[in-house]
Design a protein around this motif. Structure first.
Motif, short mmCIF file in Angstrom:
data_model
loop_
_atom_site.label_atom_id
_atom_site.label_comp_id
_atom_site.label_asym_id
_atom_site.label_seq_id
_atom_site.Cartn_x
_atom_site.Cartn_y
_atom_site.Cartn_z
N ALA A 258 -5.64 -3.44 -16.47
CA ALA A 258 -4.86 -4.12 -17.54
C ALA A 258 -5.42 -3.49 -19.00
CB ALA A 258 -5.37 -5.47 -17.37
N HIS A 259 -6.61 -3.01 -18.98
CA HIS A 259 -7.12 -2.43 -20.10
C HIS A 259 -6.80 -1.03 -20.36
CE1 HIS A 259 -9.95 -5.61 -21.36
NE2 HIS A 259 -10.01 -5.86 -20.03
N ARG B 119 -4.91 -11.10 -22.96
CA ARG B 119 -5.26 -12.52 -22.33
C ARG B 119 -4.96 -12.14 -20.99
NH1 ARG B 119 -3.32 -16.48 -19.74
NH2 ARG B 119 -1.16 -16.63 -20.76
N LEU B 120 -6.20 -12.39 -19.82
CA LEU B 120 -5.97 -12.28 -18.52
C LEU B 120 -5.78 -13.56 -17.71
CD1 LEU B 120 -8.59 -9.43 -18.07
CD2 LEU B 120 -6.24 -8.98 -17.83
N SER B 121 -5.32 -13.69 -16.71
CA SER B 121 -5.26 -14.88 -15.83
C SER B 121 -5.32 -14.55 -14.31
CB SER B 121 -4.15 -15.77 -16.18
OG SER B 121 -3.93 -15.99 -17.49
N ILE C 123 -8.28 -5.50 -13.31
CA ILE C 123 -8.59 -5.85 -15.02
C ILE C 123 -8.74 -4.45 -15.42
CG2 ILE C 123 -10.52 -6.39 -16.33
CD1 ILE C 123 -11.01 -8.81 -14.13
N VAL D 287 -4.03 -10.17 -11.07
CA VAL D 287 -4.24 -10.69 -12.40
C VAL D 287 -2.96 -10.56 -13.28
CG1 VAL D 287 -6.66 -10.29 -12.43
CG2 VAL D 287 -5.20 -8.52 -13.47
N GLU D 288 -2.75 -11.53 -14.20
CA GLU D 288 -1.57 -11.42 -14.97
C GLU D 288 -1.96 -11.18 -16.37
OE1 GLU D 288 1.92 -13.88 -13.95
OE2 GLU D 288 1.41 -14.99 -15.60
N ALA D 289 -1.62 -10.03 -17.04
CA ALA D 289 -2.26 -9.58 -18.36
C ALA D 289 -0.93 -9.97 -19.39
CB ALA D 289 -2.38 -8.29 -18.15
N LEU E 206 -12.48 -14.09 -15.57
CA LEU E 206 -11.59 -14.71 -14.90
C LEU E 206 -12.34 -16.27 -14.38
CD1 LEU E 206 -10.10 -11.99 -12.72
CD2 LEU E 206 -8.92 -12.86 -14.65
#
Length: 178
Positions: A154-155, A27-29, A151, A21-23, A133
């Protein structure tokens, strides 16, 4: 703020899930996900080699900035636990060899981060992945778990500058006389 590309890994000897994922802030992608499968008929050393080579190829293809690995639990089968531990070693060392910072997260924390409870079921995680996602193309339960690990990182990740400052502060407090 610059987007951070995160590789999540769900370690396994038969099926090692990976998800990227990209953070960018909050915003996550979705970037990609998949599973590395090994042949149970092969020698353990060959299976570990396959995991190593294929995971290195994933890193080379997607250039993540950081990696996160799900911690494993000890099950009733000591032999199975040992083999899983060896696969987990591959999941930790391959990103480290690529120069990535590698974090580890307990399965309960991953579930709590994604679903809100540490005892969530697989179908609940899959449902939340579709919300978090929506453009993801989850190919297996192992890939879904790996995306959940990414994810979670990321958090919960510490930006490198903050981590370095905390490390310096801890080192400084240990150096002072009591």
């Amino acid at each position: 703020m610059t987007a951070i590309r995160i590789l999540g890994i769900d370690p396994g000897l038969r099926h090692m899930g990976w998800g990227i994922v990209e953070a960018d802030g909050t915003r996550l992608s979705f970037v990609a996900c998949g599973t590395i499968d090994t042949d149970g008929e092969q020698a353990l050393s060959e299976r570990l080699r396959t995991l190593h080579v294929m995971l290195a190829q994933v890193i080379e293809a997607h250039w993540p900035d950081e990696a996160a690995v799900e911690e494993t639990f000890v099950n009733r089968d000591p032999q199975g636990t040992l083999k899983l531990g060896q696969a987990r070693g591959i999941a930790l060392v391959v990103p480290a060899l690529a120069g990535l910072v590698v974090a580890e997260y307990a399965a309960n924390l991953v579930k709590k981060t994604i679903v809100g409870t540490g005892h969530a079921e697989k179908h609940q995680i899959n449902a939340m992945l579709k919300v978090l996602l929506p453009k993801s193309h989850v190919t297996s339960p192992d890939a879904a778990d790996a995306l959940a690990v990414a994810i979670t990182h990321a958090h919960h990740r510490r930006p490198p500058r903050l981590a370095a400052a905390v490390a310096r502060a801890v080192a400084g407090s240990k150096a002072r006389p009591a």
